[in-house]
Each structure stands twice: as structure tokens, then as C-alpha cells.
Design an enzyme around this catalytic site. Structure first.
Site, PDB file in Angstrom:
ATOM      1  N   ASP A 190      24.156  -9.891  18.633  1.00  0.00           N
ATOM      2  CA  ASP A 190      23.122 -10.532  17.805  1.00  0.00           C
ATOM      3  C   ASP A 190      23.748 -11.016  16.504  1.00  0.00           C
ATOM      4  O   ASP A 190      23.391 -12.076  15.984  1.00  0.00           O
ATOM      5  CB  ASP A 190      21.951  -9.576  17.518  1.00  0.00           C
ATOM      6  CG  ASP A 190      20.714  -9.958  18.325  1.00  0.00           C
ATOM      7  OD1 ASP A 190      20.890 -10.349  19.505  1.00  0.00           O
ATOM      8  OD2 ASP A 190      19.583  -9.877  17.798  1.00  0.00           O
TER       9      ASP A 190
ATOM     10  N   ASP B 117      31.318  -0.160  12.598  1.00  0.00           N
ATOM     11  CA  ASP B 117      30.931  -0.625  11.256  1.00  0.00           C
ATOM     12  C   ASP B 117      31.983  -1.582  10.693  1.00  0.00           C
ATOM     13  O   ASP B 117      31.645  -2.626  10.115  1.00  0.00           O
ATOM     14  CB  ASP B 117      30.684   0.562  10.296  1.00  0.00           C
ATOM     15  CG  ASP B 117      31.612   1.752  10.531  1.00  0.00           C
ATOM     16  OD1 ASP B 117      32.498   1.657  11.407  1.00  0.00           O
ATOM     17  OD2 ASP B 117      31.459   2.774   9.834  1.00  0.00           O
TER      18      ASP B 117
ATOM     19  N   ASP C 144      25.385  -4.846  22.226  1.00  0.00           N
ATOM     20  CA  ASP C 144      24.057  -5.442  22.004  1.00  0.00           C
ATOM     21  C   ASP C 144      23.912  -5.849  20.539  1.00  0.00           C
ATOM     22  O   ASP C 144      23.531  -6.976  20.206  1.00  0.00           O
ATOM     23  CB  ASP C 144      22.996  -4.396  22.396  1.00  0.00           C
ATOM     24  CG  ASP C 144      21.594  -4.969  22.452  1.00  0.00           C
ATOM     25  OD1 ASP C 144      21.421  -6.174  22.162  1.00  0.00           O
ATOM     26  OD2 ASP C 144      20.658  -4.213  22.768  1.00  0.00           O
TER      27      ASP C 144
ATOM     28  N   TYR D 295      22.543   2.952  27.276  1.00  0.00           N
ATOM     29  CA  TYR D 295      21.335   2.446  27.946  1.00  0.00           C
ATOM     30  C   TYR D 295      21.252   2.917  29.401  1.00  0.00           C
ATOM     31  O   TYR D 295      20.644   2.269  30.242  1.00  0.00           O
ATOM     32  CB  TYR D 295      21.311   0.908  27.923  1.00  0.00           C
ATOM     33  CG  TYR D 295      21.192   0.281  26.545  1.00  0.00           C
ATOM     34  CD1 TYR D 295      21.008   1.049  25.406  1.00  0.00           C
ATOM     35  CD2 TYR D 295      21.260  -1.093  26.386  1.00  0.00           C
ATOM     36  CE1 TYR D 295      20.910   0.475  24.147  1.00  0.00           C
ATOM     37  CE2 TYR D 295      21.152  -1.683  25.130  1.00  0.00           C
ATOM     38  CZ  TYR D 295      20.994  -0.891  24.020  1.00  0.00           C
ATOM     39  OH  TYR D 295      20.889  -1.472  22.776  1.00  0.00           O
TER      40      TYR D 295
ATOM     41  N   LYS E  66      33.107   4.310  17.937  1.00  0.00           N
ATOM     42  CA  LYS E  66      32.808   5.047  16.708  1.00  0.00           C
ATOM     43  C   LYS E  66      33.412   6.430  16.925  1.00  0.00           C
ATOM     44  O   LYS E  66      32.711   7.454  16.908  1.00  0.00           O
ATOM     45  CB  LYS E  66      31.289   5.077  16.487  1.00  0.00           C
ATOM     46  CG  LYS E  66      30.851   5.670  15.157  1.00  0.00           C
ATOM     47  CD  LYS E  66      31.272   4.857  13.949  1.00  0.00           C
ATOM     48  CE  LYS E  66      30.846   5.584  12.671  1.00  0.00           C
ATOM     49  NZ  LYS E  66      31.494   5.027  11.472  1.00  0.00           N
TER      50      LYS E  66
HETATM   51  P1  ATP Z   1      14.104  -9.804  22.362  1.00  0.00           P
HETATM   52  O1  ATP Z   1      13.970  -8.457  21.725  1.00  0.00           O
HETATM   53  O2  ATP Z   1      13.198 -10.017  23.528  1.00  0.00           O
HETATM   54  O3  ATP Z   1      15.531 -10.216  22.611  1.00  0.00           O
HETATM   55  P2  ATP Z   1      13.837 -10.857  19.752  1.00  0.00           P
HETATM   56  O4  ATP Z   1      12.936  -9.919  19.059  1.00  0.00           O
HETATM   57  O5  ATP Z   1      15.304 -10.782  19.483  1.00  0.00           O
HETATM   58  O6  ATP Z   1      13.562 -10.835  21.309  1.00  0.00           O
HETATM   59  P3  ATP Z   1      13.443 -13.636  20.004  1.00  0.00           P
HETATM   60  O7  ATP Z   1      12.343 -13.824  20.939  1.00  0.00           O
HETATM   61  O8  ATP Z   1      14.798 -13.876  20.533  1.00  0.00           O
HETATM   62  O9  ATP Z   1      13.296 -12.233  19.353  1.00  0.00           O
HETATM   63  O10 ATP Z   1      13.214 -14.522  18.705  1.00  0.00           O
HETATM   64  C1  ATP Z   1      13.732 -14.176  17.418  1.00  0.00           C
HETATM   65  C2  ATP Z   1      13.500 -15.349  16.475  1.00  0.00           C
HETATM   66  O11 ATP Z   1      14.388 -16.420  16.844  1.00  0.00           O
HETATM   67  C3  ATP Z   1      12.091 -15.896  16.557  1.00  0.00           C
HETATM   68  O12 ATP Z   1      11.622 -16.260  15.272  1.00  0.00           O
HETATM   69  C4  ATP Z   1      12.224 -17.105  17.432  1.00  0.00           C
HETATM   70  O13 ATP Z   1      11.288 -18.103  17.146  1.00  0.00           O
HETATM   71  C5  ATP Z   1      13.654 -17.589  17.182  1.00  0.00           C
HETATM   72  N1  ATP Z   1      14.215 -18.151  18.417  1.00  0.00           N
HETATM   73  C6  ATP Z   1      14.634 -17.455  19.493  1.00  0.00           C
HETATM   74  N2  ATP Z   1      15.079 -18.274  20.439  1.00  0.00           N
HETATM   75  C7  ATP Z   1      14.936 -19.535  19.968  1.00  0.00           C
HETATM   76  C8  ATP Z   1      15.216 -20.834  20.495  1.00  0.00           C
HETATM   77  N3  ATP Z   1      15.737 -21.004  21.718  1.00  0.00           N
HETATM   78  N4  ATP Z   1      14.922 -21.900  19.736  1.00  0.00           N
HETATM   79  C9  ATP Z   1      14.412 -21.750  18.497  1.00  0.00           C
HETATM   80  N5  ATP Z   1      14.141 -20.551  17.948  1.00  0.00           N
HETATM   81  C10 ATP Z   1      14.392 -19.454  18.663  1.00  0.00           C
END
Ligand code: ATP
Length: 347
Positions: A246, A218, A242, A135, A185
Site C-alpha cells: 500500500d 520499519d 500487505d 494471514y 522484524k
Molecule cells: P480494501 O480494504 O478493500 O483494499 P481500501 O479500504 O484500501 O479497500 P479502496 O477501495 O481501495 O479502499 O479505496 C481507497 C481510496 O482510494 C478511496 O477513496 C477510493 O476512492 C480510491 N480509489 C481506489 N481505487 C481507485 C481507482 N481505481 N480510481 C480512483 N480512485 C480509487
């Protein structure tokens, strides 16, 4: 009495609601301790971009300098502003300007949270390199829109950058259960990742009390699902960290529980604390965002500032409410109810 000056950047979507919740908890814990907190609220967000043409003012970094820490909600609203602008206009410049090279994310199940793996015995600290690697922003595009178009994105790995993040990982492992997993990797990426492995082996000689294992990304992804209890500190590059974090958020029950810190470990400048989740446009304004990730991040902030008792009190309050099912099922409780429960548990 020590006063901490904190920059609050609530940001977009659910960011303001969870930041406000976290701040209420910080103020409450400070009332029972021997320090005070002072917030400066900064409206930097996608709406700010639409109004002014910039995610933050030109002197944004200077405005932040001199504070003790930044507490951030979430930044981004892809339907209004492309993510490439919101990320490169705010978060990345802050992380780089303040040399917040270590992004740390704790992954463990809070009491009462089941998680998809039905395993309660894991406690992982992911350490992600935060300023270079994949990044770094180095690259470019030529012949745009033509059939000769070329896009180049160059990953940058410096000895300084790789050594300091690995050293930070070793130090964390030393303070925890003494195990470090280094993720690359290097079978496929034979320059940068072989270099990363070499630096890992060099440092391992210095930290002979830490048990080091190198994994490919992986294999690590599979291990985090199949045997997360075997992991302690996991250190990885910007992109790999990153993705793995997740996954870490998923196994700990979801983004509502995933906290993070962007640390300047040598403390020469300020650090930034934020939940892992984004602005969650799908639930913004419904009042059901889980504030636990943001409150946990605020606890990490106080810990970093040296207020370890206050930080621990916040974690105890969070654990007390999740143990009785408050905030453990997405959407079941309102943001305000969860926050009130944490505040009550604090007392
Ligand atoms: P970014 O790319 O900006 O990190 P993202 O695409 O990973 O965002 P988020 O905005 O984190 O997406 O949300 C992903 C899913 O998790 C959504 O459906 C959201 O409603 C749910 N979510 C995220 N944070 C929360 C929270 N604090 N409470 C409940 N649900 C959440």
C-alpha cells in the site's frame, strides 16, 4: 490458434467497471495477435452473498479449475458484508486452493505521473507471501463477550512456504537488477522472523550472483519513502507485504496505478490477476474509477500466459496515454475515456 479461457470475477463497487475496461483491452490486443480469449463472467460478490448466503458457490474452486487465469476486479463492501466474510469467502480460498503463493506488485511511476515523492527513478517489485504467515487463519476466540475473553491469531511459517517465496524472490532479482531485499522484524519476533532470515542466508549461498540485504519492516518503510531508487526486489511475509505494497501504491501515485498478480509460479494451477485497490464504495457508480491498475494487471496476466508481446503492447499503450496526462489526476477523466484512450493507443 491458442485460445485462453479466462474467468472474470468483476466483484463489487468499481470492480465491474475496471474489469470491463481491462477485458476490452485484452480483447483488442488479442485481435492483433495470434491468440484468442474467451471470458466466463462469474457474479461472485457481496450482492451474491446477500442473495445466496455465500460469496461463491460450494463448487466455486472446481468451476475455476481448468481455466487459464482469473481476472478479478475488487471484492468487498463493508457496509453490506463484513470484510472478514468477503475476504475469507472468496479471495483467500482461491489463493490457497490454487497455491498462488506469490503476490507480486510492481511499483514504479508511469510517465506523466508525479507521485508524492517527486522522484521518477524507482522501479520496485514487491513479492508478498500469499498463503500463510500472519494471514494463515489459525487461531480462535474463547469466552467471547466476557471479561475473560481471549483472542489468538497464530502466524504460521513453514520451511516449504518460506523457502519457496524467497526462492521466487531470488529468481525475480536475477531477471531484474540482481538485488534482493528481505524484510522481517527479527529483532522482535525471534522465532518466525529469525527462521526467515536463516532461510534467506541459506539461499543466498545458492544465488551468489544476487546481492541480498535484510531489512526490518520499519526501516524498509522509511527506505521506500526516502530512497526508493535503491530497491529492486523486496520480499516480505503476508502482513508485511500487505502493508508495504500500500505504501508502494502511494509512492507510485495512488491505488489507481497499482497492479498485482497472485501467482502459482510453478504453473501447476491457475493464477489470479487483480488491481491492488478495493471496491472504492465512495466513487462506485460515479464512472471515474481509474482503470489503469486493472489494465496493467491484465497485461501481467498475458505476460504470465506467455503472450509477452501483447503484454508489452498494453504497457506501451498505458504509458503513451499517461505521458500526455490522461488518467494521471484522480477524478479528472472518466473510466470510459481512459479506456478508449488506451484502446486508441493500442492501434
Ligand atoms: P480494501 O480494504 O478493500 O483494499 P481500501 O479500504 O484500501 O479497500 P479502496 O477501495 O481501495 O479502499 O479505496 C481507497 C481510496 O482510494 C478511496 O477513496 C477510493 O476512492 C480510491 N480509489 C481506489 N481505487 C481507485 C481507482 N481505481 N480510481 C480512483 N480512485 C480509487
Amino acid at each position: 490458434m491458442k485460445t485462453y479461457s479466462i474467468a472474470l470475477i468483476p466483484g463489487d463497487g468499481i470492480g465491474p467497471a475496471v474489469t470491463e475496461a481491462a477485458w476490452q483491452v485484452v480483447e483488442a490486443v488479442a485481435r492483433g495477435a495470434d491468440f484468442t480469449v474467451h471470458a466466463t463472467r462469474l457474479p461472485w460478490s457481496c450482492d451474491h452473498y446477500l442473495e445466496t448466503g455465500a460469496m461463491m458457490p460450494e463448487d466455486g474452486v472446481e468451476i475455476l479449475r481448468g481455466r487459464d487465469a482469473i481476472l478479478l476486479g475488487a471484492v468487498g463492501w463493508p457496509r453490506k458484508v463484513p470484510d472478514s466474510i468477503s475476504l475469507h469467502g472468496l479471495l483467500l480460498p482461491i489463493r490457497k486452493a490454487f497455491r498462488q503463493y506469490a503476490n507480486i506488485r510492481p511499483h514504479r511511476l508511469l510517465p506523466g505521473v508525479e507521485g508524492p515523492l517527486r522522484k521518477s527513478e524507482f522501479d520496485i517489485l514487491c513479492v508478498r507471501e500469499n498463503t500463510e504467515g500472519e494471514y494463515s487463519g489459525a487461531g480462535g476466540r474463547v469466552h467471547q463477550g466476557t471479561e475473560d475473553e481471549v483472542a489468538v491469531e497464530t502466524a504460521i511459517f513453514t520451511r516449504k512456504g518460506v523457502e519457496r517465496i524467497l526462492r521466487f524472490g531470488f529468481e525475480q532479482a536475477r531477471r531484474r537488477r540482481g538485488k534482493l531485499a528481505s524484510v522481517t522484524k527479527s529483532n522482535a519476533q525471534r522465532h518466525s522472523m529469525v527462521f526467515w532470515d536463516e532461510v534467506t542466508h541459506e539461499l543466498a549461498r545458492e544465488y551468489s550472483d544476487v546481492e541480498v540485504t535484510s531489512y526490518h519492516i520499519d526501516a524498509m518503510a522509511a527506505r521506500m519513502v526516502m530512497a526508493p531508487e535503491t530497491l529492486d526486489v523486496v520480499v516480505a511475509s503476508n502482513l508485511f507485504g500487505d502493508v508495504l505494497t500500500d505504501l508502494g501504491a502511494a509512492i507510485q501515485g495512488g491505488l489507481g496505478f497499482a497492479a498485482s498478480a497472485n501467482l502459482n509460479p510453478d504453473r501447476s494451477t491457475l493464477s489470479m490477476f487483480e488491481p491492488v485497490h478495493g471496491s472504492a464504495p465512495d466513487i462506485a457508480h460515479l464512472g471515474i474509477a481509474n482503470p489503469i491498475a486493472a489494465i496493467w494487471s491484465a497485461s501481467m496476466m498475458l505476460d504470465h500466459l506467455g503472450e509477452t508481446d501483447a503484454a508489452a503492447r498494453i504497457m506501451q499503450a498505458i504509458e503513451a496515454i499517461t505521458a500526455r496526462g490522461m488518467g494521471t489526476v484522480p477524478g479528472e477523466h472518466k473510466t470510459d475515456d481512459i479506456t478508449r484512450a488506451v484502446l486508441t493507443a493500442l492501434h
